[in-house]
Write a protein that holds these residues in place. Structure first.
Motif, short mmCIF file in Angstrom:
data_model
loop_
_atom_site.label_atom_id
_atom_site.label_comp_id
_atom_site.label_asym_id
_atom_site.label_seq_id
_atom_site.Cartn_x
_atom_site.Cartn_y
_atom_site.Cartn_z
N GLY A 164 8.27 -9.85 2.83
CA GLY A 164 7.34 -9.65 1.73
C GLY A 164 6.91 -10.97 1.10
N MET A 165 5.93 -10.88 0.21
CA MET A 165 5.35 -12.09 -0.39
C MET A 165 6.39 -12.90 -1.15
SD MET A 165 4.25 -13.45 -3.53
CE MET A 165 3.71 -12.16 -4.65
N GLU A 166 7.21 -12.24 -1.96
CA GLU A 166 8.19 -12.98 -2.76
C GLU A 166 9.29 -13.59 -1.89
OE1 GLU A 166 7.82 -10.93 -7.14
OE2 GLU A 166 9.13 -9.95 -5.68
N VAL A 167 9.63 -12.92 -0.81
CA VAL A 167 10.60 -13.46 0.14
C VAL A 167 10.06 -14.74 0.77
CG1 VAL A 167 11.81 -13.01 2.31
CG2 VAL A 167 11.59 -11.19 0.61
N ASP A 168 8.79 -14.70 1.16
CA ASP A 168 8.18 -15.88 1.78
C ASP A 168 7.90 -16.98 0.75
OD1 ASP A 168 8.31 -14.67 4.23
OD2 ASP A 168 6.25 -13.93 4.19
N VAL B 139 10.43 -2.99 -2.57
CA VAL B 139 9.04 -3.09 -3.03
C VAL B 139 8.17 -3.59 -1.88
CG1 VAL B 139 7.46 -4.07 -4.73
CG2 VAL B 139 9.83 -3.60 -5.37
N ASP B 140 7.38 -2.70 -1.32
CA ASP B 140 6.51 -3.05 -0.20
C ASP B 140 5.63 -4.24 -0.56
OD1 ASP B 140 7.48 -1.03 1.40
OD2 ASP B 140 5.95 0.41 0.83
N ASN B 141 5.48 -5.15 0.39
CA ASN B 141 4.59 -6.30 0.27
C ASN B 141 5.12 -7.39 -0.67
OD1 ASN B 141 2.27 -7.30 1.53
ND2 ASN B 141 0.96 -6.84 -0.21
N PHE B 142 6.22 -7.14 -1.36
CA PHE B 142 6.79 -8.13 -2.28
C PHE B 142 8.21 -8.51 -1.84
CE2 PHE B 142 3.17 -6.89 -4.63
CZ PHE B 142 2.90 -7.90 -5.55
N GLY B 143 9.10 -7.54 -1.86
CA GLY B 143 10.47 -7.77 -1.42
C GLY B 143 11.03 -6.48 -0.85
N LYS B 144 11.21 -6.45 0.45
CA LYS B 144 11.65 -5.23 1.13
C LYS B 144 12.67 -5.59 2.21
CE LYS B 144 10.64 -0.71 2.11
NZ LYS B 144 10.50 0.39 1.15
N ILE C 111 13.24 -14.18 -7.78
CA ILE C 111 11.81 -13.96 -7.52
C ILE C 111 11.68 -12.49 -7.17
CG2 ILE C 111 9.77 -14.77 -6.26
CD1 ILE C 111 11.30 -17.24 -5.44
N ALA C 112 11.52 -11.65 -8.20
CA ALA C 112 11.69 -10.20 -7.99
C ALA C 112 10.84 -9.38 -8.96
CB ALA C 112 13.17 -9.84 -8.14
N THR C 113 9.52 -9.50 -8.84
CA THR C 113 8.58 -8.80 -9.73
C THR C 113 9.10 -8.83 -11.17
OG1 THR C 113 9.58 -6.59 -9.32
CG2 THR C 113 7.77 -7.28 -7.87
N LEU D 244 4.84 0.71 -7.81
CA LEU D 244 4.48 2.11 -7.61
C LEU D 244 3.75 2.34 -6.30
CD1 LEU D 244 3.44 3.49 -11.12
CD2 LEU D 244 5.69 3.09 -10.13
N SER D 245 3.10 1.31 -5.78
CA SER D 245 2.39 1.46 -4.50
C SER D 245 3.35 1.88 -3.39
CB SER D 245 1.70 0.15 -4.12
OG SER D 245 0.67 -0.15 -5.04
N SER D 246 4.62 1.54 -3.53
CA SER D 246 5.61 1.90 -2.52
C SER D 246 5.84 3.41 -2.48
CB SER D 246 6.95 1.20 -2.81
OG SER D 246 6.80 -0.20 -2.82
N TYR D 247 5.49 4.09 -3.59
CA TYR D 247 5.76 5.52 -3.68
C TYR D 247 4.50 6.38 -3.56
CZ TYR D 247 10.12 3.65 -5.55
OH TYR D 247 11.29 2.96 -5.71
N ALA D 248 3.33 5.75 -3.56
CA ALA D 248 2.08 6.50 -3.48
C ALA D 248 1.92 7.18 -2.12
CB ALA D 248 0.90 5.59 -3.76
N THR D 249 1.51 8.45 -2.14
CA THR D 249 1.26 9.22 -0.92
C THR D 249 0.00 10.04 -1.14
OG1 THR D 249 2.55 11.14 -1.67
CG2 THR D 249 3.75 9.40 -0.49
N SER D 250 -0.33 10.88 -0.18
CA SER D 250 -1.50 11.74 -0.34
C SER D 250 -1.29 12.78 -1.42
CB SER D 250 -1.81 12.43 0.99
OG SER D 250 -0.70 13.19 1.43
N SER D 251 -0.04 13.10 -1.72
CA SER D 251 0.25 14.10 -2.75
C SER D 251 0.71 13.48 -4.07
CB SER D 251 1.32 15.08 -2.25
OG SER D 251 2.52 14.40 -1.93
N MET D 252 1.00 12.18 -4.05
CA MET D 252 1.42 11.46 -5.26
C MET D 252 0.46 10.30 -5.43
SD MET D 252 5.33 10.27 -6.11
CE MET D 252 5.98 11.87 -5.66
N VAL D 253 -0.43 10.39 -6.42
CA VAL D 253 -1.57 9.48 -6.50
C VAL D 253 -1.66 8.82 -7.88
CG1 VAL D 253 -2.89 10.78 -4.79
CG2 VAL D 253 -3.08 11.38 -7.21
N PHE D 254 -2.52 7.79 -7.97
CA PHE D 254 -2.70 7.06 -9.22
C PHE D 254 -3.78 7.70 -10.07
CE2 PHE D 254 -1.01 3.47 -6.63
CZ PHE D 254 0.06 3.13 -7.45
N LEU D 255 -3.57 7.66 -11.40
CA LEU D 255 -4.68 7.91 -12.31
C LEU D 255 -5.62 6.71 -12.27
CD1 LEU D 255 -2.98 9.47 -15.49
CD2 LEU D 255 -4.10 10.64 -13.60
#
Length: 378
Positions: free
Chosen positions: A141-145, A126-131, A182-184, A302-313
């Motif tokens: 990531g934040m949770e690691v720190d 999970v980017d920015n949380f635990g990677k 500590i894992a989302t 889900l932010s870890s999987y978002a790309t230019s072709s895979m986007v959020f509603l």
């Protein structure tokens, strides 16, 4: 004259009370035979508190209840007040208790050490949380720190990280593979029956990831999609993927119900098919190849999987409170040797919860989250 007389009487009464108390104290202290502590050796970790109890024998059936004095041989290592010993730094110190007005005393040798290793379960994907950084061979990531920050505040020497998933994190606590998770980890009433949670250190929200073509064909929000389904009941069902061990799909259906978003005729699910997966990677792969139309989950993940072709509603909903999870205190055993979980927080759980509460109150937590470009969802 009368006032002076009254004042003189009050002074005489007060002086008599003092003399009387002193006489009783002297009479008792002169009879003191022994002072006995309940412990004569104690092991403590830095930051820990311990209560010592003293009994003073005056040679009768009752124990002397007069004042005692406490003293530490080295207040840089331990302090003591009314029998409460606080460990401040590594080393040895002697705590002595003395019956007041006498030389009768007893002592306890206190050895203070650092705590060993705090074992923490974290995510590794999970980017920015635990990677897990495969190049550096370390977690970030934040949770690691946050785990490091907790360990430092509680005087642990180091942190040992273990990868956990949504499926196994409760098992890892129960089986004592980790001290905390500590894992989302979203706090729910059902999960609180199995583990203990701290106050929330972060509040996330649920979103929906779709392929870019979905937006152009069926709408950029659930409202737009729902309107299209109502206008064309014969349209193909939407397949909603989610990870089975998470709370995302429940939040999705509740959001639709509360927002009057029609995903079915008379709510039978005719327009929507739920498709559970074991993990996020499988769900993402299914979306990429078109096996599902929507991927529902916490925004942070889900932010870890978002790309230019895979986007959020556009939709954002369902506040998800993340807490630090610790195992419940075991209260007994049943046939077969399996432990029965109790309701009490462990000492570690209490310490972590106190820290989170303090950091929320004084703003430390918000400042910490800001370092990662995060703020709690409201």
């Amino acid at each position: 004259m009368k006032r002076k007389a009254v004042a003189k009487i009050i002074f005489i009464i007060a002086l008599g009370a003092v003399i009387s108390f002193a006489s009783v104290l002297f009479a008792c202290s002169s009879k003191v035979k022994h002072v006995t502590l309940d412990q004569h050796e104690a092991q403590m970790s830095v930051g820990q508190k311990k209560v010592l109890s003293a009994e003073v024998d005056v040679g009768s059936s009752s124990l002397y209840s007069g004042l005692v004095e406490w003293e530490s041989s080295d207040e840089d290592i331990v302090t003591v007040q009314s029998g409460i010993v606080t460990a401040l730094s590594v080393g040895n110190a002697t705590v002595t208790v003395t019956a007041k007005g006498t030389s009768v005393s007893d002592s306890c040798v206190v050895t203070v050490t650092t705590k060993d290793i705090l074992r923490v379960g974290v995510k590794d994907d999970v980017d920015n949380f635990g990677k897990f950084n495969t190049n550096l061979r370390s977690y970030e990531g934040m949770e690691v720190d946050l785990a490091k920050k907790i360990a430092t505040a509680l005087y642990y020497e180091d942190v040992e990280y273990t990868t956990v998933t949504s499926d196994n994190r409760i098992d890892y606590l129960d089986e004592d593979f980790v001290d905390c998770v500590i894992a989302t980890f979203t706090i729910t009433d059902e999960r609180k029956e199995l583990v203990n949670f701290s106050s929330p250190y972060y509040t996330d929200f649920v979103q929906i990831l779709v392929n870019q073509t979905f937006i152009s064909e069926r709408g950029a929000s659930l409202n737009e999609f729902s309107a299209g389904m109502v206008a064309d009941p014969g349209a193909e069902k939407v397949r909603v993927g989610y990870v089975s061990s998470t709370t995302a799909y429940a939040a999705f259906t509740e959001y639709c119900r509360n927002s009057d978003i029609v995903l079915s005729d008379d709510m039978r699910g005719d327009f929507c098919t739920a498709v559970p997966y074991d993990d996020y990677a499988s769900c993402e792969s299914a979306l990429a190849i078109g096996d599902i139309d929507m991927f529902v989950g916490d925004h942070s993940i889900l932010s870890s999987y978002a790309t230019s072709s895979m986007v959020f509603l556009d939709d954002a909903f369902g506040a998800q409170d993340y807490g630090v999870a610790t195992a419940k205190v075991k209260s007994g055993e049943v046939e077969g040797g399996f432990s029965v979980a109790g309701d009490d927080l462990s000492e570690l759980g209490k310490d972590i919860n106190d820290l989170i509460d303090l950091w929320i109150e004084d703003g430390t937590l918000d400042d910490f989250l800001a370092e990662y470009g995060l703020q709690r969802y409201t």
